[in-house]
Motif scaffolding. Structure first.
Motif, PDB file in Angstrom:
ATOM      1  N   PHE A 187       0.821  -1.213   0.000  1.00 39.32           N
ATOM      2  CA  PHE A 187       0.000   0.000   0.000  1.00 39.32           C
ATOM      3  C   PHE A 187       0.862   1.273   0.000  1.00 39.32           C
ATOM      4  CE2 PHE A 187      -2.591   3.209   2.251  1.00 39.32           C
ATOM      5  CZ  PHE A 187      -3.798   3.139   1.561  1.00 39.32           C
ATOM      6  N   ASN A 188       1.788   1.376   0.951  1.00 38.78           N
ATOM      7  CA  ASN A 188       2.619   2.575   1.030  1.00 38.78           C
ATOM      8  C   ASN A 188       3.480   2.735  -0.213  1.00 38.78           C
ATOM      9  OD1 ASN A 188       1.516   2.779   3.557  1.00 38.78           O
ATOM     10  ND2 ASN A 188       3.445   2.601   4.676  1.00 38.78           N
ATOM     11  N   GLN A 189       4.092   1.639  -0.648  1.00 41.21           N
ATOM     12  CA  GLN A 189       4.970   1.710  -1.813  1.00 41.21           C
ATOM     13  C   GLN A 189       4.213   2.151  -3.060  1.00 41.21           C
ATOM     14  OE1 GLN A 189       7.129  -1.920  -2.685  1.00 41.21           O
ATOM     15  NE2 GLN A 189       7.695  -1.203  -4.739  1.00 41.21           N
ATOM     16  N   PHE A 190       3.003   1.596  -3.240  1.00 41.35           N
ATOM     17  CA  PHE A 190       2.240   1.964  -4.432  1.00 41.35           C
ATOM     18  C   PHE A 190       1.958   3.459  -4.468  1.00 41.35           C
ATOM     19  CE2 PHE A 190      -1.711   3.039  -6.544  1.00 41.35           C
ATOM     20  CZ  PHE A 190      -1.479   2.527  -7.803  1.00 41.35           C
ATOM     21  N   PHE A 191       1.461   4.012  -3.365  1.00 44.50           N
ATOM     22  CA  PHE A 191       1.080   5.419  -3.381  1.00 44.50           C
ATOM     23  C   PHE A 191       2.290   6.349  -3.311  1.00 44.50           C
ATOM     24  CE2 PHE A 191      -3.038   3.533  -2.204  1.00 44.50           C
ATOM     25  CZ  PHE A 191      -3.807   4.111  -3.199  1.00 44.50           C
ATOM     26  N   ASP A 192       3.421   5.863  -2.800  1.00 44.37           N
ATOM     27  CA  ASP A 192       4.646   6.654  -2.873  1.00 44.37           C
ATOM     28  C   ASP A 192       5.118   6.769  -4.322  1.00 44.37           C
ATOM     29  OD1 ASP A 192       4.684   7.078  -0.159  1.00 44.37           O
ATOM     30  OD2 ASP A 192       6.133   5.489   0.274  1.00 44.37           O
ATOM     31  N   GLU A 193       4.989   5.659  -5.056  1.00 42.79           N
ATOM     32  CA  GLU A 193       5.425   5.651  -6.452  1.00 42.79           C
ATOM     33  C   GLU A 193       4.353   6.182  -7.403  1.00 42.79           C
ATOM     34  OE1 GLU A 193       6.942   1.888  -7.726  1.00 42.79           O
ATOM     35  OE2 GLU A 193       8.196   1.615  -5.935  1.00 42.79           O
ATOM     36  N   ASN A 194       3.110   6.164  -6.960  1.00 40.78           N
ATOM     37  CA  ASN A 194       1.996   6.599  -7.804  1.00 40.78           C
ATOM     38  C   ASN A 194       1.113   7.577  -7.025  1.00 40.78           C
ATOM     39  OD1 ASN A 194       2.135   4.477 -10.228  1.00 40.78           O
ATOM     40  ND2 ASN A 194       2.463   3.355  -8.310  1.00 40.78           N
ATOM     41  N   PRO A 195       1.641   8.742  -6.706  1.00 42.11           N
ATOM     42  CA  PRO A 195       0.867   9.686  -5.889  1.00 42.11           C
ATOM     43  C   PRO A 195      -0.420  10.102  -6.597  1.00 42.11           C
ATOM     44  CG  PRO A 195       2.803  10.749  -6.843  1.00 42.11           C
ATOM     45  CD  PRO A 195       2.954   9.282  -7.101  1.00 42.11           C
ATOM     46  N   VAL A 196      -1.444  10.353  -5.787  1.00 45.57           N
ATOM     47  CA  VAL A 196      -2.744  10.751  -6.325  1.00 45.57           C
ATOM     48  C   VAL A 196      -2.664  12.201  -6.788  1.00 45.57           C
ATOM     49  CG1 VAL A 196      -5.189  11.041  -5.823  1.00 45.57           C
ATOM     50  CG2 VAL A 196      -3.921   9.143  -4.799  1.00 45.57           C
ATOM     51  N   THR A 197      -2.938  12.422  -8.072  1.00 51.15           N
ATOM     52  CA  THR A 197      -2.917  13.770  -8.638  1.00 51.15           C
ATOM     53  C   THR A 197      -4.157  13.966  -9.494  1.00 51.15           C
ATOM     54  OG1 THR A 197      -1.649  13.017 -10.566  1.00 51.15           O
ATOM     55  CG2 THR A 197      -0.390  13.875  -8.700  1.00 51.15           C
ATOM     56  N   GLY A 198      -4.430  15.208  -9.815  1.00 53.41           N
ATOM     57  CA  GLY A 198      -5.562  15.486 -10.688  1.00 53.41           C
ATOM     58  C   GLY A 198      -6.891  15.398  -9.967  1.00 53.41           C
ATOM     59  N   PRO A 199      -7.983  15.476 -10.729  1.00 50.74           N
ATOM     60  CA  PRO A 199      -9.328  15.441 -10.131  1.00 50.74           C
ATOM     61  C   PRO A 199      -9.586  14.110  -9.418  1.00 50.74           C
ATOM     62  CG  PRO A 199      -9.408  16.165 -12.433  1.00 50.74           C
ATOM     63  CD  PRO A 199      -8.023  15.648 -12.193  1.00 50.74           C
ATOM     64  N   THR A 200     -10.231  14.200  -8.279  1.00 49.11           N
ATOM     65  CA  THR A 200     -10.609  12.990  -7.525  1.00 49.11           C
ATOM     66  C   THR A 200     -12.080  13.120  -7.129  1.00 49.11           C
ATOM     67  OG1 THR A 200      -9.803  14.025  -5.485  1.00 49.11           O
ATOM     68  CG2 THR A 200      -8.281  12.566  -6.648  1.00 49.11           C
ATOM     69  N   PRO A 201     -12.974  12.961  -8.093  1.00 45.79           N
ATOM     70  CA  PRO A 201     -14.403  13.199  -7.812  1.00 45.79           C
ATOM     71  C   PRO A 201     -14.988  12.261  -6.774  1.00 45.79           C
ATOM     72  CG  PRO A 201     -14.099  12.145  -9.950  1.00 45.79           C
ATOM     73  CD  PRO A 201     -12.735  12.559  -9.483  1.00 45.79           C
ATOM     74  N   TRP A 202     -14.332  11.132  -6.539  1.00 48.14           N
ATOM     75  CA  TRP A 202     -14.867  10.179  -5.550  1.00 48.14           C
ATOM     76  C   TRP A 202     -14.565  10.607  -4.121  1.00 48.14           C
ATOM     77  CZ3 TRP A 202     -10.771   9.238  -8.865  1.00 48.14           C
ATOM     78  CH2 TRP A 202      -9.501   9.143  -8.275  1.00 48.14           C
ATOM     79  N   ARG A 203     -13.689  11.597  -3.938  1.00 44.42           N
ATOM     80  CA  ARG A 203     -13.261  11.960  -2.590  1.00 44.42           C
ATOM     81  C   ARG A 203     -14.260  12.903  -1.931  1.00 44.42           C
ATOM     82  NH1 ARG A 203      -7.874  10.617  -1.706  1.00 44.42           N
ATOM     83  NH2 ARG A 203      -8.360  11.046   0.436  1.00 44.42           N
ATOM     84  N   THR A 204     -15.458  12.412  -1.722  1.00 45.85           N
ATOM     85  CA  THR A 204     -16.468  13.138  -0.961  1.00 45.85           C
ATOM     86  C   THR A 204     -16.342  12.748   0.498  1.00 45.85           C
ATOM     87  OG1 THR A 204     -18.104  11.399  -1.290  1.00 45.85           O
ATOM     88  CG2 THR A 204     -18.016  13.133  -2.958  1.00 45.85           C
ATOM     89  N   ALA A 205     -17.092  13.421   1.344  1.00 46.24           N
ATOM     90  CA  ALA A 205     -17.020  13.123   2.777  1.00 46.24           C
ATOM     91  C   ALA A 205     -17.308  11.656   3.047  1.00 46.24           C
ATOM     92  CB  ALA A 205     -18.006  14.014   3.532  1.00 46.24           C
TER      93      ALA A 205
END
Length: 340
Positions: A187-205
C-alpha cells in the motif's frame, strides 16, 4: 454533494495499536498478515447461518414487490427495492434489523477481531446486508470489475479490517469477494510511487476512505508478485481482509442467491468522543454508514426516486427496522451508544 474531508485525514490521530504485522501467531492471523486476507471457518454454526439467511430473505420479501424466495419466476430486478451493485441495501434501515445486530453480537464473529486488535472493547460498523439474485436468472448486472481499496492513501498502517459473514455458499462459480493477494503490504509503496494527482471526484465526505484503481495499477501489483483470486467460503465462515487490500465483488454464474452480512470492528479507543456521539445519533436514527466503525461516520441517507424530473423520497423507505434489535449493554457499546 457533501464537502470534502480529505484535509481531515492528514491530521487524523489514533491511539497506537499493539498489532505487530509480522509476528507469527500460529493461527489465522499468519494467513492474514501474509496474504492480506483470511477465512475463519465456522464462526457460526451452519444452522444459525441458515436461519440468518432466511431472516434476510424474509426482510426482502417484506417489501411486497413480488419477490418470493421459493418461486424463481419472481426473481426479477423489478421485484426488488432499490439497491447498489446488484444487492447492497444501503437504505430502509437495513443495517439495523434485529437479525443484523444478532450477527454483530455473535461471540464467534467478534472473537477474530478481538484477537487481531488485542482488545475486547470494540465498536462495529453500521454496514449492511448483501442479497444478490443470480444473474443467470435475473439477467446480467454491470459486472465490470471495480478494483479499489477502502482506506485513503493518506492513512498509513493497519487501520481497518473488513469482514463478510457468509450466510450462503461462495464457491468458485458463486458470487463473492475477489482480492489482489498480498497487495495490502504494498500500500505505502504503491502510493509513494503513484501519488494521487488530478481530479478525484470520488473523494467526498462519505468516500474519503475509498480509492479506485485502473488496469495499469493492477499490472503494477502483478509485477510485484501479487495475484488476483476469488475467495471461497461456506455458510458460517468469516472472511476478513485488510482495507489496504485491492478488492471488489464478483457476480456469480451459478443460480445461488448470494447472502452475506458485512461486519467491521475496530478498537473503541480509536474513536474520539465527538465521533462516538455522532455514531450514537446515527444509531438512534437507524442509519447505514460506511465500512469504518470509529471514523468517517457518514450516513448513506434516505432512498430517493426521480418523479417527473424531481428527486423525492422513495415511498418504500423506512425510518426504522421492521424488527428492532434488543438493546443490550453489549450491543449499545458496540454501537458506540454507551462508552466502555
Amino acid at each position: 454533494m457533501a464537502p470534502s474531508r480529505v484535509d481531515a485525514i492528514h491530521t487524523a490521530t489514533y491511539s497506537s495499536s499493539k498489532v505487530q504485522e509480522r509476528v507469527q501467531t500460529g493461527d489465522w492471523r499468519d494467513d492474514f498478515f501474509r496474504d492480506g486476507f483470511a477465512v475463519i471457518k465456522n464462526v457460526l454454526p451452519k444452522d444459525r447461518a441458515q436461519q440468518y439467511r432466511s431472516d434476510s430473505l424474509t426482510w426482502l420479501e417484506s417489501f411486497g414487490l413480488g419477490f418470493d424466495r421459493n418461486d424463481k419466476s419472481t426473481w426479477k430486478k423489478e421485484n426488488l427495492p432499490q439497491n447498489w451493485k446488484g444487492g447492497m441495501y444501503l437504505h430502509f434501515s437495513a443495517a439495523h434489523e434485529k437479525y443484523m445486530w444478532d450477527i454483530r453480537c455473535e461471540p464467534g464473529v467478534i472473537k477474530p477481531f478481538s484477537e487481531l486488535w488485542e482488545t475486547d472493547e470494540l465498536v462495529v460498523s453500521f454496514d449492511t446486508v448483501n442479497i444478490t439474485l443470480p444473474q443467470s436468472i435475473v439477467g446480467a448486472y454491470d459486472s465490470s470489475p471495480w478494483p479499489h481499496v477502502d482506506q485513503a492513501p493518506e492513512r498509513r498502517g493497519l487501520r481497518c479490517v473488513q469482514g463478510i459473514v457468509n450466510l450462503s455458499n461462495s464457491g468458485p462459480d458463486d458470487g463473492g469477494l475477489v482480492v489482489m493477494r498480498k497487495s495490502s503490504s504494498l500500500f505505502n509503496q504503491f502510493f509513494d510511487e503513484n501519488p494521487v494527482t488530478g481530479p478525484t471526484p470520488w473523494r467526498t465526505a462519505k468516500h474519503e476512505d475509498f480509492h479506485p484503481f485502473q488496469q495499469k495499477d493492477l499490472d503494477w501489483y502483478r509485477a510485484q508478485g501479487c495475484e488476483l483470486m476469488k475467495v471461497c467460503a461456506e455458510p458460517g465462515d468469516l472472511i476478513l481482509w485488510d482495507s489496504r487490500q485491492m478488492h471488489w465483488a464478483q457476480f456469480g454464474e451459478s443460480d445461488l442467491i448470494r447472502t452475506i452480512a458485512y461486519v467491521t470492528y475496530t478498537p473503541a479507543a480509536w474513536m474520539s468522543e465527538e465521533d462516538r456521539l455522532s455514531k450514537k445519533e446515527l444509531f438512534e436514527h437507524y442509519e447505514t454508514t460506511t465500512h469504518w466503525p470509529h471514523t468517517n461516520l457518514f450516513s448513506h441517507g434516505k432512498a430517493m426516486v426521480t418523479v417527473d424530473g424531481v428527486e423525492t423520497p422513495d415511498p418504500l423507505e423506512r425510518d426504522e427496522p421492521i424488527t428492532k434489535p434488543i438493546k443490550t449493554e453489549k450491543l449499545l457499546k458496540l454501537a458506540g451508544a454507551l462508552p466502555y
